[in-house]
Scaffold this active site. Structure first.
Site, PDB file in Angstrom:
ATOM      1  N   ASP A 144       0.846  -1.192   0.000  1.00  0.00           N
ATOM      2  CA  ASP A 144       0.000   0.000   0.000  1.00  0.00           C
ATOM      3  C   ASP A 144       0.884   1.246   0.000  1.00  0.00           C
ATOM      4  O   ASP A 144       1.999   1.218   0.520  1.00  0.00           O
ATOM      5  CB  ASP A 144      -0.922   0.023   1.238  1.00  0.00           C
ATOM      6  CG  ASP A 144      -1.963   1.130   1.132  1.00  0.00           C
ATOM      7  OD1 ASP A 144      -2.923   0.954   0.352  1.00  0.00           O
ATOM      8  OD2 ASP A 144      -1.796   2.184   1.757  1.00  0.00           O
TER       9      ASP A 144
HETATM   10  N1  LIG Z   1       2.557   4.002 -12.527  1.00  0.00           N
HETATM   11  C1  LIG Z   1       2.727   4.609 -11.321  1.00  0.00           C
HETATM   12  N2  LIG Z   1       1.923   4.261 -10.281  1.00  0.00           N
HETATM   13  C2  LIG Z   1       2.137   4.899  -9.100  1.00  0.00           C
HETATM   14  C3  LIG Z   1       3.115   5.881  -8.921  1.00  0.00           C
HETATM   15  N3  LIG Z   1       3.067   6.294  -7.619  1.00  0.00           N
HETATM   16  C4  LIG Z   1       2.070   5.599  -7.019  1.00  0.00           C
HETATM   17  N4  LIG Z   1       1.536   4.748  -7.908  1.00  0.00           N
HETATM   18  C5  LIG Z   1       0.446   3.786  -7.692  1.00  0.00           C
HETATM   19  O1  LIG Z   1      -0.540   4.380  -6.860  1.00  0.00           O
HETATM   20  C6  LIG Z   1      -1.279   3.297  -6.280  1.00  0.00           C
HETATM   21  C7  LIG Z   1      -1.438   3.585  -4.802  1.00  0.00           C
HETATM   22  O2  LIG Z   1      -2.688   3.100  -4.415  1.00  0.00           O
HETATM   23  P1  LIG Z   1      -2.846   1.803  -3.470  1.00  0.00           P
HETATM   24  O3  LIG Z   1      -4.172   1.926  -2.808  1.00  0.00           O
HETATM   25  O4  LIG Z   1      -1.618   1.600  -2.635  1.00  0.00           O
HETATM   26  O5  LIG Z   1      -2.855   0.550  -4.463  1.00  0.00           O
HETATM   27  P2  LIG Z   1      -3.924   0.207  -5.579  1.00  0.00           P
HETATM   28  O6  LIG Z   1      -3.509   0.845  -6.856  1.00  0.00           O
HETATM   29  O7  LIG Z   1      -5.301   0.462  -5.100  1.00  0.00           O
HETATM   30  O8  LIG Z   1      -3.677  -1.349  -5.791  1.00  0.00           O
HETATM   31  P3  LIG Z   1      -3.813  -2.482  -4.677  1.00  0.00           P
HETATM   32  O9  LIG Z   1      -2.398  -2.977  -4.421  1.00  0.00           O
HETATM   33  O10 LIG Z   1      -4.683  -3.544  -5.335  1.00  0.00           O
HETATM   34  O11 LIG Z   1      -4.452  -1.882  -3.459  1.00  0.00           O
HETATM   35  C8  LIG Z   1      -0.476   2.017  -6.515  1.00  0.00           C
HETATM   36  O12 LIG Z   1      -1.034   1.256  -7.569  1.00  0.00           O
HETATM   37  C9  LIG Z   1       0.881   2.567  -6.914  1.00  0.00           C
HETATM   38  O13 LIG Z   1       1.622   1.662  -7.707  1.00  0.00           O
HETATM   39  C10 LIG Z   1       3.935   6.226 -10.047  1.00  0.00           C
HETATM   40  O14 LIG Z   1       4.816   7.088  -9.988  1.00  0.00           O
HETATM   41  N5  LIG Z   1       3.707   5.557 -11.210  1.00  0.00           N
END
Ligand SMILES: Nc1nc2c(ncn2[C@@H]2O[C@H](COP(=O)(O)OP(=O)(O)OP(=O)(O)O)[C@@H](O)[C@H]2O)c(=O)[nH]1
Length: 193
Positions: A70
């Site tokens: 996360d």
């Molecule tokens: N492509 C990319 N994604 C980013 C970057 N910074 C943060 N993220 C994404 O932002 C999201 C943060 O949200 P979370 O709630 O942690 O994760 P999520 O996308 O909901 O995915 P889950 O692991 O299924 O919970 C993650 O998917 C990270 O990979 C970046 O610089 N580039």
């Protein structure tokens, strides 16, 4: 045994794939907002860790290691999750402008229904002062792609234009303390030393 990645995050899957780690991705069905609400004023790294652990435990897997992760952003005393609309994305960017974004990424590995490893990492991203024109122009190209990104940026894309300086490792910024995850997988015999 093949790792299970309890995530829908394309960025997390891409990191593991690029590192040569064999894995199977399965989304974790966790009500993140409800869990965050329960955690209230807990420190942000502990909130990210609790969410990572909940995701790792949410994927039923009797034997294989399950990795949950996360990321969340804190600016000042406000915590930010992924933006739900373009308007919210613009509001987040206005709140970030000229300030230091603390990006907390956490990971946890569960095995047999228990968390056996956990780690958090912090990156500090120093944002420029944005004009309103920049915010709208940026979102014209980056929305809705950045709706999947906490911090309203893809660092590997135009998101890099938001920052003057970044402290911390690139993987923490992308969403997972990958170096520590690889170390844990080696210690568990899942990767060669
Ligand atoms: N492509 C990319 N994604 C980013 C970057 N910074 C943060 N993220 C994404 O932002 C999201 C943060 O949200 P979370 O709630 O942690 O994760 P999520 O996308 O909901 O995915 P889950 O692991 O299924 O919970 C993650 O998917 C990270 O990979 C970046 O610089 N580039």
């Amino acid at each position: 045994m093949t790792l299970v990645l309890a995530s829908k995050s394309a960025s997390r899957a891409a990191m593991l794939a690029a590192a040569g780690v064999a894995f199977e991705a399965r989304p974790a069905r966790v009500d993140e907002r409800a869990l965050e609400a329960q955690l209230g004023a807990a420190p942000p790294d502990q909130v990210a860790l609790a969410l990572a652990e909940a995701k790792a435990l949410a994927v039923a897997e009797p034997e294989r290691p399950v990795l949950g992760s996360d990321s969340l952003v804190v600016v000042g005393d406000r915590r930010f999750d992924k933006p739900a609309s373009r308007e919210e994305a613009a509001e987040h960017l206005r709140a970030f402008s000229g300030r230091v974004m603390h990006l907390h990424s956490a990971a946890a590995i569960a095995r047999g229904g228990s968390v056996v490893w956990r780690e958090t990492s912090l990156a500090m991203l120093h944002t420029r002062k944005f004009t309103e024109d920049f915010i709208q122009t940026y979102l014209n190209t980056e929305w809705p792609a950045v709706s999947h990104c906490v911090g309203v940026f893809r660092i590997e894309g135009p998101g890099v234009q938001l920052f003057d300086r970044i402290e911390g490792d690139q993987f923490t910024v992308l969403g997972m303390p990958l170096l520590a995850v690889l170390g844990a997988l080696r210690d568990m015999g899942e990767l060669p030393r």
